[in-house]
Design an enzyme around this catalytic site. Structure first.
Site, short mmCIF file in Angstrom:
data_model
loop_
_atom_site.label_atom_id
_atom_site.label_comp_id
_atom_site.label_asym_id
_atom_site.label_seq_id
_atom_site.Cartn_x
_atom_site.Cartn_y
_atom_site.Cartn_z
N LYS A 125 4.16 -6.97 -4.54
CA LYS A 125 3.31 -7.13 -3.35
C LYS A 125 2.21 -8.15 -3.63
O LYS A 125 1.90 -8.99 -2.79
CB LYS A 125 2.73 -5.77 -2.93
CG LYS A 125 3.79 -4.89 -2.28
CD LYS A 125 3.42 -3.43 -2.17
CE LYS A 125 4.64 -2.63 -1.70
NZ LYS A 125 4.46 -1.17 -1.76
N GLN A 151 0.10 3.20 -2.72
CA GLN A 151 1.47 3.20 -3.22
C GLN A 151 1.96 4.64 -3.43
O GLN A 151 1.29 5.43 -4.09
CB GLN A 151 1.53 2.41 -4.55
CG GLN A 151 2.92 2.28 -5.13
CD GLN A 151 3.86 1.47 -4.24
OE1 GLN A 151 3.50 0.43 -3.72
NE2 GLN A 151 5.07 1.99 -4.03
N ASP A 154 0.62 -0.02 6.28
CA ASP A 154 1.89 0.69 6.05
C ASP A 154 2.36 1.42 7.31
O ASP A 154 3.51 1.86 7.39
CB ASP A 154 1.71 1.71 4.92
CG ASP A 154 2.48 1.32 3.68
OD1 ASP A 154 3.37 0.46 3.78
OD2 ASP A 154 2.20 1.88 2.60
#
Ligand code: NDP
Length: 281
Positions: A52, A96, A119
């Site tokens: 990322k 994460q 997200d």
């Protein structure tokens, strides 16, 4: 032989477009910023986080990784999120997964400002998706829809079958397909006659986490088969679909690697750019 929906090619095209958009934002004095929070030292998570960061760098997004101790308390992690929420350099916040078991994931995800929830897991964004309002869409489902549309797969009125009902893939992609006027069936581990459901599908999305689970006899001739799975077998990454045999039956197919995973990262970049635009004064 199926048309290959290449995530690699589509993501490379998107990268070029995103580089331009970041350049335009920078001219207006806005540098999009993404914070990635990693709790613990899970090796797979470390690779995802590194990738990322590389993606951000390649298009000019400012990125910050926060590596936190696996024993961090709920209260301390909430404090970290609150700081990022208030940080004007940061437009997107990503936690994460998986988080260590002692942490309450729902509470943590819902602490992120919905506007910075790149997200798309915040309850507000999930709720907006389920009520057909504009929202931040989770990256993998958003990438799947991009691949279908960009690949020229017709959606309206088609039978779509999603195998998997997770909050991050199965459920949101089912909702997005429904919003595109597909007739949607969601299958899971308790589904009876799974093969019969799959055989009806014009669009078949496999998000299971079992290598080569979807075999050629489960696929309708000409179907669009989207393989979300990422499984490691003998050191190789393979999907949930038996690609070698299914590609001869399907009309469209995504490879693994080089398929949905690539678009997931592109959509994270997309969501960060959109957040930066929306949060700009
Ligand atoms: P989950 O483990 O959360 O969900 C898996 C789903 O598959 C569950 O709903 C489960 O059903 C269902 N399932 C399991 N076994 C069967 C079976 N025998 N028959 C029918 N359904 C079954 O996984 P995720 O949704 O998080 O991820 C799925 C896969 O996608 C994984 O391989 C993951 O690594 C990958 N992934 C890839 C991404 C990418 O960017 N390409 C992003 C996110 C995930 P039940 O609910 O009944 O248990």
């Amino acid at each position: 032989m199926a048309k290959i929906l290449s995530g690699k090619i589509m993501s490379e095209e998107l990268t070029q477009e995103q580089i331009k958009r970041v350049g335009e934002l920078k001219q207006k004095g806005i540098t999009p910023g993404l914070a990635v929070v990693l709790v613990g030292e899970d090796p797979a998570s470390q690779i995802y986080v590194r990738n990322k960061g590389i993606a951000c760098e390649s298009i000019g997004i400012y990125s910050r990784t926060l590596q936190l101790d696996k024993a961090i308390s709920q209260a301390d992690l909430i404090r970290v999120i609150d700081k990022l929420n208030a940080d004007t350099k940061i437009h997107g916040i990503l936690i994460q997964s998986p988080l260590p078991g002692h942490l309450n994931e729902h509470q943590i995800l819902s602490r992120i400002l919905p506007e910075k929830d790149v997200d798309g897991f915040h309850i507000t964004n999930a709720g907006k998706l389920f009520t057909s309002q504009d929202s931040v869409i989770a990256c993998t489902p958003k990438g799947i829809m991009y691949m279908l549309k960009n690949g020229g797969v017709e959606l309206s009125g088609k039978e779509a079958v999603v195998i998997g009902r997770s909050n991050i893939v199965g459920k949101p992609v089912a909702m997005l397909l429904l919003n595109e006027d597909c007739t949607v069936t969601i299958c899971h581990s308790r589904t009876k006659n799974l093969k019969e459901h799959c055989k009806r599908a014009d669009i078949l999305v496999a998000a299971i986490g079992k290598p080569h689970f979807v075999t050629a006899d489960m696929v309708k001739l000409g179907a669009a088969v989207i393989d979300v799975g990422i499984n490691r077998v003998d050191g190789k990454v393979v999907g949930d679909v038996d690609y070698e045999h299914v590609k001869d039956i399907a009309g469209f197919i995504t490879p693994v690697p080089g398929g949905v995973g690539k678009l997931t990262i592109s959509m994270l970049m997309e969501n960060t750019l959109e957040a930066a635009c929306n949060l700009a004064p």
